[in-house]
Design a protein around this motif. Sequence first.
Motif, PDB file in Angstrom:
ATOM      1  N   ALA A 187       3.115   6.306  10.132  1.00 12.89           N
ATOM      2  CA  ALA A 187       2.553   6.261   8.779  1.00 12.89           C
ATOM      3  C   ALA A 187       1.037   6.303   8.872  1.00 12.89           C
ATOM      4  N   PHE A 188       0.408   6.974   7.931  1.00 11.95           N
ATOM      5  CA  PHE A 188      -1.066   7.009   7.919  1.00 11.95           C
ATOM      6  C   PHE A 188      -1.565   7.003   6.482  1.00 11.95           C
ATOM      7  N   PRO A 189      -2.739   6.430   6.290  1.00 15.13           N
ATOM      8  CA  PRO A 189      -3.330   6.486   4.946  1.00 15.13           C
ATOM      9  C   PRO A 189      -3.834   7.898   4.673  1.00 15.13           C
ATOM     10  N   PHE A 190      -3.822   8.296   3.425  1.00 18.58           N
ATOM     11  CA  PHE A 190      -4.286   9.645   3.096  1.00 18.58           C
ATOM     12  C   PHE A 190      -5.732   9.800   3.565  1.00 18.58           C
ATOM     13  N   PRO A 191      -6.014  10.865   4.324  1.00 19.63           N
ATOM     14  CA  PRO A 191      -7.378  11.022   4.860  1.00 19.63           C
ATOM     15  C   PRO A 191      -8.311  11.665   3.827  1.00 19.63           C
ATOM     16  N   VAL A 220       0.871  -1.179   0.000  1.00 25.18           N
ATOM     17  CA  VAL A 220       0.000   0.000   0.000  1.00 25.18           C
ATOM     18  C   VAL A 220       0.907   1.228   0.000  1.00 25.18           C
ATOM     19  N   ASN A 221       0.299   2.359  -0.263  1.00 24.63           N
ATOM     20  CA  ASN A 221       1.037   3.615  -0.213  1.00 24.63           C
ATOM     21  C   ASN A 221       0.553   4.384   1.000  1.00 24.63           C
ATOM     22  N   ARG A 222       1.473   5.016   1.641  1.00 25.16           N
ATOM     23  CA  ARG A 222       1.129   5.744   2.855  1.00 25.16           C
ATOM     24  C   ARG A 222       1.846   7.088   2.880  1.00 25.16           C
ATOM     25  N   THR A 233      11.458  17.770   4.954  1.00 25.18           N
ATOM     26  CA  THR A 233      10.009  17.583   4.809  1.00 25.18           C
ATOM     27  C   THR A 233       9.509  16.867   6.065  1.00 25.18           C
ATOM     28  N   ALA A 234       8.298  17.204   6.456  1.00 23.27           N
ATOM     29  CA  ALA A 234       7.746  16.576   7.661  1.00 23.27           C
ATOM     30  C   ALA A 234       7.088  15.245   7.334  1.00 23.27           C
ATOM     31  N   MET A 235       6.642  15.137   6.080  1.00 24.95           N
ATOM     32  CA  MET A 235       5.963  13.913   5.644  1.00 24.95           C
ATOM     33  C   MET A 235       6.521  13.535   4.271  1.00 24.95           C
ATOM     34  N   VAL A 236       6.303  12.309   3.884  1.00 22.71           N
ATOM     35  CA  VAL A 236       6.734  11.893   2.552  1.00 22.71           C
ATOM     36  C   VAL A 236       5.788  10.817   2.031  1.00 22.71           C
ATOM     37  N   VAL A 237       5.472  10.921   0.757  1.00 20.39           N
ATOM     38  CA  VAL A 237       4.618   9.906   0.136  1.00 20.39           C
ATOM     39  C   VAL A 237       5.480   8.681  -0.115  1.00 20.39           C
ATOM     40  N   MET A 238       5.023   7.518   0.354  1.00 19.02           N
ATOM     41  CA  MET A 238       5.917   6.367   0.260  1.00 19.02           C
ATOM     42  C   MET A 238       5.175   5.047   0.118  1.00 19.02           C
ATOM     43  N   PRO A 239       5.587   4.256  -0.825  1.00 20.44           N
ATOM     44  CA  PRO A 239       5.024   2.906  -0.904  1.00 20.44           C
ATOM     45  C   PRO A 239       5.654   2.027   0.172  1.00 20.44           C
ATOM     46  N   SER A 240       4.907   1.038   0.611  1.00 19.50           N
ATOM     47  CA  SER A 240       5.392   0.217   1.728  1.00 19.50           C
ATOM     48  C   SER A 240       6.693  -0.500   1.396  1.00 19.50           C
ATOM     49  N   TRP A 241       6.906  -0.826   0.097  1.00 18.53           N
ATOM     50  CA  TRP A 241       8.129  -1.576  -0.207  1.00 18.53           C
ATOM     51  C   TRP A 241       9.383  -0.727   0.012  1.00 18.53           C
ATOM     52  N   VAL A 261      -1.183 -14.700   8.625  1.00 18.62           N
ATOM     53  CA  VAL A 261       0.181 -14.345   9.049  1.00 18.62           C
ATOM     54  C   VAL A 261       0.205 -12.851   9.356  1.00 18.62           C
ATOM     55  N   LYS A 262       0.618 -12.518  10.563  1.00 23.36           N
ATOM     56  CA  LYS A 262       0.650 -11.117  10.979  1.00 23.36           C
ATOM     57  C   LYS A 262       1.900 -10.446  10.426  1.00 23.36           C
ATOM     58  N   PRO A 263       1.770  -9.200   9.964  1.00 20.47           N
ATOM     59  CA  PRO A 263       2.960  -8.501   9.491  1.00 20.47           C
ATOM     60  C   PRO A 263       3.898  -8.180  10.653  1.00 20.47           C
ATOM     61  N   SER A 264       5.148  -7.943  10.332  1.00 27.07           N
ATOM     62  CA  SER A 264       6.114  -7.582  11.374  1.00 27.07           C
ATOM     63  C   SER A 264       5.678  -6.264  12.004  1.00 27.07           C
ATOM     64  N   GLY A 265       6.247  -5.912  13.141  1.00 27.97           N
ATOM     65  CA  GLY A 265       5.859  -4.698  13.856  1.00 27.97           C
ATOM     66  C   GLY A 265       5.872  -3.475  12.962  1.00 27.97           C
ATOM     67  N   PHE A 266       6.945  -3.299  12.209  1.00 29.62           N
ATOM     68  CA  PHE A 266       7.034  -2.130  11.342  1.00 29.62           C
ATOM     69  C   PHE A 266       6.026  -2.244  10.196  1.00 29.62           C
ATOM     70  N   ALA A 267       5.964  -3.422   9.594  1.00 33.25           N
ATOM     71  CA  ALA A 267       5.079  -3.601   8.435  1.00 33.25           C
ATOM     72  C   ALA A 267       3.611  -3.410   8.810  1.00 33.25           C
ATOM     73  N   ALA A 268       3.296  -3.606  10.088  1.00 33.01           N
ATOM     74  CA  ALA A 268       1.898  -3.490  10.514  1.00 33.01           C
ATOM     75  C   ALA A 268       1.336  -2.101  10.222  1.00 33.01           C
ATOM     76  N   GLN A 269       2.211  -1.085  10.226  1.00 34.43           N
ATOM     77  CA  GLN A 269       1.737   0.277   9.917  1.00 34.43           C
ATOM     78  C   GLN A 269       1.296   0.403   8.467  1.00 34.43           C
ATOM     79  N   PHE A 270       1.649  -0.587   7.665  1.00 31.53           N
ATOM     80  CA  PHE A 270       1.352  -0.533   6.234  1.00 31.53           C
ATOM     81  C   PHE A 270       0.337  -1.602   5.834  1.00 31.53           C
TER      82      PHE A 270
END
Lengths: 523, 261
Positions: free
Chosen positions: A324-328, A164-166, A301-309, A397-406
């Motif tokens: 990380a947050f999805p675009f509101p 996903v992109n976040r 920059t305070a934020m950056v558009v970024m794909p999870s990969w 399968v649960k994503p890793s701690g970091f990946a869970a944000q994505f």
Amino acid sequence: MKITRQMVGFILMGAAYLAATYTIVRRSAQEARTDRVTIRFSQWQLEGTVRKAFDAIIARYEQLNPRVHVVHLAVPDTVYLPWIQTQMVGGTGPDVAEYVWIWPDIARRFQPLDEDIMQPNPYNRGTPLEGVAWRDTNIDGFSNDDSYIKSLGHYYGITVTSHVNRIVYNRELLRRITGSDAPPRTYRDFVALCARIQAYAKAHDLNLVPVGASQDTFPFLTYMVMGTMGAGLSERLDVRHRLQIYQNQLASQYLRGEWSFETPELQAGLEVLEHLGTVATPGFVQRRRHSALADFVSQRTAMVVMPSWEASSLPLICTFDIGAFPFPYPLQDDPVYGALARGPYGEGPRISVMGLYLNRTTPHRAEAIDFLQFLTSVEGSRIFTTVSNWQPATVGVKPSGFAAQFTQVTEGWAWAATYIGLTIDAEPFLRTRFSTLWNANGGLKAFQREVKAGLAARIRDDLRREVVSGIHNVQREDNIAVAAYFAAPPAARPAKLELVTMPNEVKVYQFGRLLTAPDPTHP
Amino acid sequence: MRRAPCLLLLLGTLPLVARAADAPTGWPALMRLKADDALRDFAAATPGRETDFGRAVALLARSPVTPEQVAEARGIFTRLADSGTDDVAQGARYFLGRIAQHHLETADPAEAARQYRQLLAEHGDSLWAQTALTRLALLELYPDDPAVTPAAAVAAGERLLAQARLPAAQSELHLVLADAIFFYRLPAAEALPHLLAAERLGRLDRPTRADVLVQIAEVLALGGDAAQARKFYTTFLAEYPLDQRNFMVREKLAAGVGRGR
């Protein structure tokens, strides 16, 4: 004896020669071992964490299966397609290869896995997925484009991850500016946050902008915003009543004049994107993704558009906490766009990606399938997400701690329509038009004018090509089907010819008809 | 002793029999899309109608496919189709339709339809005729003649249903008809009988079945038949728990089917 510069050169050359010889001899010896089978697996994800993840999976697999040796070939994405094509044509292709459904010659180079995916994955014994068909252990049931090739009507690719992109943000910076590190909850919160960051930067004379983006990442935002805000339009355009729309269907509906970039939902999406352009790094349309990454890491920059990969490597290089947050997206309660909103939104269709295909001519089919089964088993998928920080694609399968944000939000309205990725030529045409949207001398109206002037011609060209490729598919699959029929003994001949799927042949006629019809977009 | 010559004769023919059984055919090579290998293998195979047929199919597969190759294949198929009633003759008639439909530089739909109709008239129940039926339906549904209205085209396609004997052909034809109704923006309710028939026949592949279940439910809901729509939505949810449309379907069920969003 005096060591001259020339001698140093010769010594280095000799050492390099010896090292190369040793490597070749060692690898040859490995491959020459008769007590085990060697299978080769190629992919182009060179992110360090991903390569390590595949290596870890292979190590565990070889531990469980000492009879099999898996060679991991990580090939840069810039040369991967010509490399794999050359290998396949030359008969030296890997047994398992990462491939993409839109690339050529899938039927010619790879073999369908229809029967394999209906069997349970033996590596899931003792897990909740024990006895479950391999297909149903994947988060999308292998219904994604890389797995199920619609034009051929067969399952080909085993997919291993999803993305996903976040908007990734600097928690510490946000706390400093706003007093809180909580991400914005609504679109209006996001607009206000951007204004606050701009004001803070001005007050403190900082080289700081709210959002970092680049020519590589802004398309993700445009896809997301247009696809999501176009939900109401997608609902109206779903004339086949499937609750999903294919991109080439959208393209053909554009040619029919059933939608345009002046349609209210898309106009609203463009306005949201236009605003994003005003809060993003100046000139981002010309910049590459590493520039956007460098700006974020350097706190410009305070934020950056970024794909999870890409985000998977951030914990290694950032000196600050990130979130990380999805675009509101504007929802029904938005004061401006509420009437057009159709939320809550999901983050697009739930699809897994990174398709691994089985070489049509592999002499080690059983071992290759077995390796793919381990790779996508509960254990293999756990190793994958833990080491790579990428999303798993195996159910449960649960994503890793970091990946869970994505982790993708799937509970929401999501149409498989982006309005940008229409067809092969139409997509880059639209992408390049966004520089007009974000140009001080351009803007929304200029964007709409340019699109209106050029989009239909691109779509026509693409659909014309689809007709041609559709006919080629029909011709090829006819031959294969008839050959399969006569190759079987008379008593065992199939009751049905496995020709090209009917939707593939139908599109030859439907697109052909649209191409000869008057153009309502240019009356 | 009188049996000896017969025995010798029999023994003498054994290698021939064995060679015929083991004779290479080009089919395996064609299945692997190796048209040149297939042509070579067919040239080495026992002469006969099937070998000639295989050679013609291989000619259509050998790249680059030239008009001369297509013409040569067409000649072979014509001879085979006009000189028998076996599998090979029917397959040849089918390919004559296919050549006119998809292999010529300028397609000849009228000729393709003529070949398919002849196949249906002569061998209506056969695999080849039933395969040709849906291909003929496409020619009816999407005619070159702009004077044919969408409703007339669909009606012409629907008339072919009477000739669909095999369940696979019936299922395929119903789906093609439903899709044409949607394509022409005719009332969605007209597609419903075709979608229901295709679903009932039980021959849909998994991704297509998911679409058809959703389509039936949506069209039923559109027509106000909430109870039936609910049944198909529920079947979809049960059979496709991982499908991306689950949320949307659940929302529709929760909101009361038929009331829209």
